[in-house]
Design a protein around this motif. Structure first.
Motif, PDB file in Angstrom:
ATOM      1  N   MET A   1       0.837  -1.185   0.000  1.00 27.06           N
ATOM      2  CA  MET A   1       0.000   0.000   0.000  1.00 27.06           C
ATOM      3  C   MET A   1       0.883   1.251   0.000  1.00 27.06           C
ATOM      4  O   MET A   1       1.827   1.363   0.777  1.00 27.06           O
ATOM      5  N   ALA A   2       0.590   2.184  -0.858  1.00 26.10           N
ATOM      6  CA  ALA A   2       1.384   3.403  -0.990  1.00 26.10           C
ATOM      7  C   ALA A   2       1.114   4.355   0.164  1.00 26.10           C
ATOM      8  O   ALA A   2      -0.019   4.476   0.648  1.00 26.10           O
ATOM      9  N   THR A   3       2.160   5.025   0.590  1.00 22.84           N
ATOM     10  CA  THR A   3       1.993   6.066   1.601  1.00 22.84           C
ATOM     11  C   THR A   3       1.386   7.304   0.941  1.00 22.84           C
ATOM     12  O   THR A   3       1.330   7.403  -0.297  1.00 22.84           O
ATOM     13  N   ASP A   4       0.960   8.247   1.756  1.00 25.93           N
ATOM     14  CA  ASP A   4       0.429   9.497   1.210  1.00 25.93           C
ATOM     15  C   ASP A   4       1.474  10.205   0.349  1.00 25.93           C
ATOM     16  O   ASP A   4       1.142  10.736  -0.716  1.00 25.93           O
ATOM     17  N   ILE A   5       2.725  10.206   0.792  1.00 24.32           N
ATOM     18  CA  ILE A   5       3.796  10.853   0.027  1.00 24.32           C
ATOM     19  C   ILE A   5       3.998  10.141  -1.311  1.00 24.32           C
ATOM     20  O   ILE A   5       4.123  10.784  -2.357  1.00 24.32           O
ATOM     21  N   GLN A   6       4.014   8.810  -1.284  1.00 26.93           N
ATOM     22  CA  GLN A   6       4.187   8.053  -2.528  1.00 26.93           C
ATOM     23  C   GLN A   6       3.027   8.297  -3.481  1.00 26.93           C
ATOM     24  O   GLN A   6       3.231   8.460  -4.692  1.00 26.93           O
ATOM     25  N   GLN A   7       1.818   8.340  -2.949  1.00 25.40           N
ATOM     26  CA  GLN A   7       0.648   8.572  -3.805  1.00 25.40           C
ATOM     27  C   GLN A   7       0.667   9.980  -4.386  1.00 25.40           C
ATOM     28  O   GLN A   7       0.382  10.173  -5.566  1.00 25.40           O
ATOM     29  N   LEU A   8       1.022  10.957  -3.566  1.00 26.78           N
ATOM     30  CA  LEU A   8       1.101  12.326  -4.053  1.00 26.78           C
ATOM     31  C   LEU A   8       2.185  12.456  -5.121  1.00 26.78           C
ATOM     32  O   LEU A   8       1.987  13.129  -6.147  1.00 26.78           O
ATOM     33  N   THR A   9       3.308  11.792  -4.927  1.00 21.28           N
ATOM     34  CA  THR A   9       4.374  11.804  -5.920  1.00 21.28           C
ATOM     35  C   THR A   9       3.889  11.208  -7.235  1.00 21.28           C
ATOM     36  O   THR A   9       4.147  11.750  -8.315  1.00 21.28           O
ATOM     37  N   GLN A  10       3.180  10.090  -7.153  1.00 15.64           N
ATOM     38  CA  GLN A  10       2.625   9.480  -8.372  1.00 15.64           C
ATOM     39  C   GLN A  10       1.608  10.399  -9.031  1.00 15.64           C
ATOM     40  O   GLN A  10       1.580  10.538 -10.258  1.00 15.64           O
ATOM     41  N   ASP A  11       0.779  11.042  -8.236  1.00 18.67           N
ATOM     42  CA  ASP A  11      -0.195  11.992  -8.783  1.00 18.67           C
ATOM     43  C   ASP A  11       0.507  13.133  -9.516  1.00 18.67           C
ATOM     44  O   ASP A  11       0.042  13.579 -10.574  1.00 18.67           O
ATOM     45  N   LEU A  12       1.630  13.603  -8.965  1.00 17.26           N
ATOM     46  CA  LEU A  12       2.404  14.657  -9.626  1.00 17.26           C
ATOM     47  C   LEU A  12       2.990  14.157 -10.945  1.00 17.26           C
ATOM     48  O   LEU A  12       2.984  14.882 -11.951  1.00 17.26           O
ATOM     49  N   ARG A  13       3.488  12.929 -10.954  1.00 12.41           N
ATOM     50  CA  ARG A  13       4.007  12.335 -12.199  1.00 12.41           C
ATOM     51  C   ARG A  13       2.904  12.291 -13.251  1.00 12.41           C
ATOM     52  O   ARG A  13       3.104  12.670 -14.414  1.00 12.41           O
ATOM     53  N   ASP A  14       1.738  11.775 -12.845  1.00 15.96           N
ATOM     54  CA  ASP A  14       0.606  11.648 -13.768  1.00 15.96           C
ATOM     55  C   ASP A  14       0.158  13.011 -14.284  1.00 15.96           C
ATOM     56  O   ASP A  14      -0.126  13.173 -15.480  1.00 15.96           O
TER      57      ASP A  14
END
Length: 107
Positions: free
Chosen positions: A1-14
């Motif tokens: 499960m992704a952390t909030d930081i990891q998810q936010l980073t992925q959202d920024l990439r997307d």
């Protein structure tokens, strides 16, 4: 499960990918943008007294929150491009600071 930081980073990439902005997101450009956003944050406090900076209106807090978000988002993107774990880097820095600046003995 992704952390909030990891998810936010992925959202920024997307976010950047669908807009075809990756070509502009070099570490140099992201560091420059981060510096500009940090200056915009500082601008809110320019000419403000220490006391006023501690007692902001709700509207001013919201404006500053937006600038803090800009700084944070650019910082995450820069860390992502350089493959730096910001949480681990922060923990390491706090340990270094604790060693460099020990708690003074009681007076």
């Amino acid at each position: 499960m992704a952390t909030d930081i990891q998810q936010l980073t992925q959202d920024l990439r997307d976010f950047a990918q669908v807009r075809q902005w990756e070509m502009f997101h070099s570490p140099k450009n992201l560091a420059s943008a981060l510096s500009v956003e940090a200056a915009e944050l500082l601008e809110h406090f320019q000419w403000m007294s220490e006391a006023k900076s501690r007692n902001l209106t709700a509207a001013k807090r919201a404006e500053i929150g937006t600038e803090i978000a800009d700084v944070f988002l650019y910082l995450l993107q820069l860390a992502d491009k350089l493959d730096i774990d910001v949480i681990e880097a922060a923990k390491s820095k706090m340990l270094a600071n604790a060693s460099k600046y020990p708690v003074p003995p009681p007076a």
